[in-house]
Design a protein around this motif. Structure first.
Motif, mmCIF file in Angstrom:
data_model
loop_
_atom_site.group_PDB
_atom_site.id
_atom_site.type_symbol
_atom_site.label_atom_id
_atom_site.label_comp_id
_atom_site.label_asym_id
_atom_site.label_seq_id
_atom_site.Cartn_x
_atom_site.Cartn_y
_atom_site.Cartn_z
ATOM 1 N N PRO A 1 123.818 -41.306 -41.845
ATOM 2 C CA PRO A 1 122.497 -41.186 -40.672
ATOM 3 C C PRO A 1 122.051 -39.681 -41.188
ATOM 4 O O PRO A 1 122.847 -38.823 -41.428
ATOM 5 C CB PRO A 1 123.040 -41.341 -39.275
ATOM 6 C CG PRO A 1 124.140 -41.924 -39.368
ATOM 7 C CD PRO A 1 124.931 -41.682 -40.541
ATOM 8 N N VAL B 1 116.560 -33.881 -26.457
ATOM 9 C CA VAL B 1 117.806 -34.850 -26.764
ATOM 10 C C VAL B 1 118.283 -35.179 -25.402
ATOM 11 O O VAL B 1 118.964 -34.119 -24.566
ATOM 12 C CB VAL B 1 118.938 -34.112 -27.616
ATOM 13 C CG1 VAL B 1 120.088 -35.107 -27.865
ATOM 14 C CG2 VAL B 1 118.270 -33.670 -28.949
ATOM 15 N N ARG C 1 114.418 -45.799 -35.286
ATOM 16 C CA ARG C 1 113.097 -45.212 -34.388
ATOM 17 C C ARG C 1 112.796 -46.485 -33.510
ATOM 18 O O ARG C 1 112.901 -47.629 -33.892
ATOM 19 C CB ARG C 1 112.093 -45.143 -35.472
ATOM 20 C CG ARG C 1 110.779 -44.476 -34.636
ATOM 21 C CD ARG C 1 109.936 -43.929 -36.023
ATOM 22 N NE ARG C 1 108.912 -43.114 -35.521
ATOM 23 C CZ ARG C 1 107.841 -43.441 -34.970
ATOM 24 N NH1 ARG C 1 107.620 -44.771 -34.647
ATOM 25 N NH2 ARG C 1 106.937 -42.872 -34.370
ATOM 26 N N ARG D 1 120.965 -36.229 -40.360
ATOM 27 C CA ARG D 1 121.587 -35.324 -39.377
ATOM 28 C C ARG D 1 120.777 -34.004 -39.542
ATOM 29 O O ARG D 1 120.431 -33.563 -40.425
ATOM 30 C CB ARG D 1 122.955 -34.978 -39.631
ATOM 31 C CG ARG D 1 123.732 -34.111 -38.630
ATOM 32 C CD ARG D 1 125.042 -33.867 -38.932
ATOM 33 N NE ARG D 1 125.985 -34.904 -38.560
ATOM 34 C CZ ARG D 1 127.278 -35.109 -38.305
ATOM 35 N NH1 ARG D 1 127.876 -33.758 -38.292
ATOM 36 N NH2 ARG D 1 128.035 -36.223 -38.230
ATOM 37 N N ALA E 1 119.920 -42.246 -31.140
ATOM 38 C CA ALA E 1 120.596 -41.184 -32.116
ATOM 39 C C ALA E 1 122.263 -40.867 -31.784
ATOM 40 O O ALA E 1 122.548 -41.435 -30.646
ATOM 41 C CB ALA E 1 120.064 -39.859 -31.822
ATOM 42 N N ARG E 2 122.981 -40.245 -32.197
ATOM 43 C CA ARG E 2 124.344 -39.933 -31.848
ATOM 44 C C ARG E 2 124.353 -38.511 -31.870
ATOM 45 O O ARG E 2 123.896 -37.629 -32.963
ATOM 46 C CB ARG E 2 125.152 -40.570 -32.732
ATOM 47 C CG ARG E 2 126.642 -40.336 -32.486
ATOM 48 C CD ARG E 2 127.429 -41.374 -33.162
ATOM 49 N NE ARG E 2 127.249 -41.579 -34.751
ATOM 50 C CZ ARG E 2 127.354 -42.610 -35.569
ATOM 51 N NH1 ARG E 2 127.968 -43.538 -34.825
ATOM 52 N NH2 ARG E 2 127.135 -42.595 -36.756
ATOM 53 N N TYR F 1 113.926 -41.863 -30.826
ATOM 54 C CA TYR F 1 114.792 -42.407 -31.605
ATOM 55 C C TYR F 1 115.962 -42.463 -30.945
ATOM 56 O O TYR F 1 116.283 -41.956 -29.758
ATOM 57 C CB TYR F 1 115.215 -41.286 -32.562
ATOM 58 C CG TYR F 1 113.969 -41.291 -33.725
ATOM 59 C CD1 TYR F 1 113.916 -41.845 -34.638
ATOM 60 C CD2 TYR F 1 112.951 -40.034 -33.517
ATOM 61 C CE1 TYR F 1 112.648 -41.361 -35.548
ATOM 62 C CE2 TYR F 1 111.855 -40.134 -34.193
ATOM 63 C CZ TYR F 1 111.809 -40.662 -35.445
ATOM 64 O OH TYR F 1 110.654 -40.515 -36.051
ATOM 65 N N VAL G 1 122.527 -33.669 -34.433
ATOM 66 C CA VAL G 1 122.189 -35.032 -34.195
ATOM 67 C C VAL G 1 121.933 -35.869 -35.149
ATOM 68 O O VAL G 1 121.352 -35.640 -36.271
ATOM 69 C CB VAL G 1 120.649 -34.915 -33.321
ATOM 70 C CG1 VAL G 1 119.945 -36.384 -33.126
ATOM 71 C CG2 VAL G 1 120.883 -34.124 -31.958
ATOM 72 N N GLU G 2 122.570 -37.163 -35.159
ATOM 73 C CA GLU G 2 122.191 -38.007 -36.366
ATOM 74 C C GLU G 2 121.217 -39.215 -35.598
ATOM 75 O O GLU G 2 121.511 -39.784 -34.745
ATOM 76 C CB GLU G 2 123.658 -38.870 -36.508
ATOM 77 C CG GLU G 2 124.649 -38.056 -37.565
ATOM 78 C CD GLU G 2 125.624 -38.953 -37.741
ATOM 79 O OE1 GLU G 2 126.491 -38.385 -38.555
ATOM 80 O OE2 GLU G 2 125.868 -39.984 -37.232
ATOM 81 N N PHE G 3 120.105 -39.472 -36.561
ATOM 82 C CA PHE G 3 119.107 -40.518 -36.127
ATOM 83 C C PHE G 3 119.606 -41.861 -36.782
ATOM 84 O O PHE G 3 119.708 -41.775 -37.771
ATOM 85 C CB PHE G 3 117.704 -39.932 -36.793
ATOM 86 C CG PHE G 3 117.387 -38.578 -36.239
ATOM 87 C CD1 PHE G 3 116.305 -38.698 -35.157
ATOM 88 C CD2 PHE G 3 117.578 -37.270 -36.383
ATOM 89 C CE1 PHE G 3 115.892 -37.660 -34.437
ATOM 90 C CE2 PHE G 3 117.035 -36.341 -36.032
ATOM 91 C CZ PHE G 3 116.266 -36.356 -34.852
#
Length: 234
Positions: A62, A131, A152, A64, A101-102, A99, A147-149
């Motif tokens: 992803p 976030v 969407r 980041r 995310a992680r 989004y 943050v990893e997207f």
């Protein structure tokens, strides 16, 4: 690949220079994705357009971003969805929208819902990165946050009132949770080592007494290489 003055260098020149300098060189073919060569410009374009799943496919992970949690207006906390406002981000930020995310913070990996853009419901035009960390409580101001997207979810919208916004945010959170739960685990040796450490600690504690008295909640490596253990009492 082109390099040197006026981009006149090519692989043949690089091979000659490496031979003269007795430097080993391996030439590999360009990676391809979707029938086209993978390039940094193509990845940046996909991320900037909000096509984060396409960007992840090209990157092999992803997209980041990393920044520092800065002070915000704390409005999210008043409606039940506190956010960490991310500043000092120096890489491509996806276009405006919400989004799944992680997030990586304090040695933990958390699912997250991220809003990129303004908040038109409250008349805020400033573009922000907000976030909302799922299942997390704590003060993160001044902390580093990655943050990893993952996907969407929707466009930025203006709602008629706070209650409509609250209902949509609840849907966003549940959708983000579902996406994150189905996503592949984070890549890297640190994540694999964290899982190994966690399992080892659980076995050790179970073999040294009643495992119901105290339980390991999490074992992870922080950004600076420290082992972080979190315990919970029954």
């Amino acid at each position: 690949m082109l390099f040197r003055s006026d981009r006149r260098g090519d692989v043949a020149l690089l091979q000659r220079l490496c031979r003269e300098a007795d430097v080993p060189l391996d030439v590999v073919d360009l990676a391809a994705g979707g029938g086209r060569e993978v390039s940094s410009s193509r990845i940046r374009a996909a991320a900037a357009a909000g096509r984060v799943e396409e960007a992840a496919g090209l990157l092999g992970r992803p997209h980041r971003i990393r920044g520092k949690v800065v002070s915000g207006d704390r409005r999210g906390a008043t409606i039940g969805f506190p956010t960490a406002n991310l500043g000092d981000v120096d890489v491509v930020v996806p276009r405006e929208g919400v989004y799944a995310a992680r997030a990586f913070v304090e040695g933990r990996v958390c699912s997250a819902a991220v809003n990129v853009g303004p908040n038109p419901t409250f008349g805020v035009d400033q573009r922000k990165i907000e976030v909302h960390l799922l299942d997390f409580a704590g003060d993160l101001y001044g902390a580093s946050l990655e943050v990893e997207f993952l996907a969407r979810l929707r466009d930025t919208q203006k709602f008629a009132g706070v209650e409509q916004l609250r209902l949509q945010l609840a849907r966003d959170v549940e959708q983000a949770r579902a996406v994150a739960s189905n996503a592949s685990p984070p890549d890297g040796a640190a994540a694999a080592l964290s899982r190994t450490i966690a399992e080892w600690v659980r076995m050790r504690t179970a073999s040294q007494g009643d495992p119901t008295r105290i339980q390991l909640r999490e074992a992870a490596l922080s950004d600076d290489g420290r082992l972080v253990l979190r315990w919970v009492a029954p």
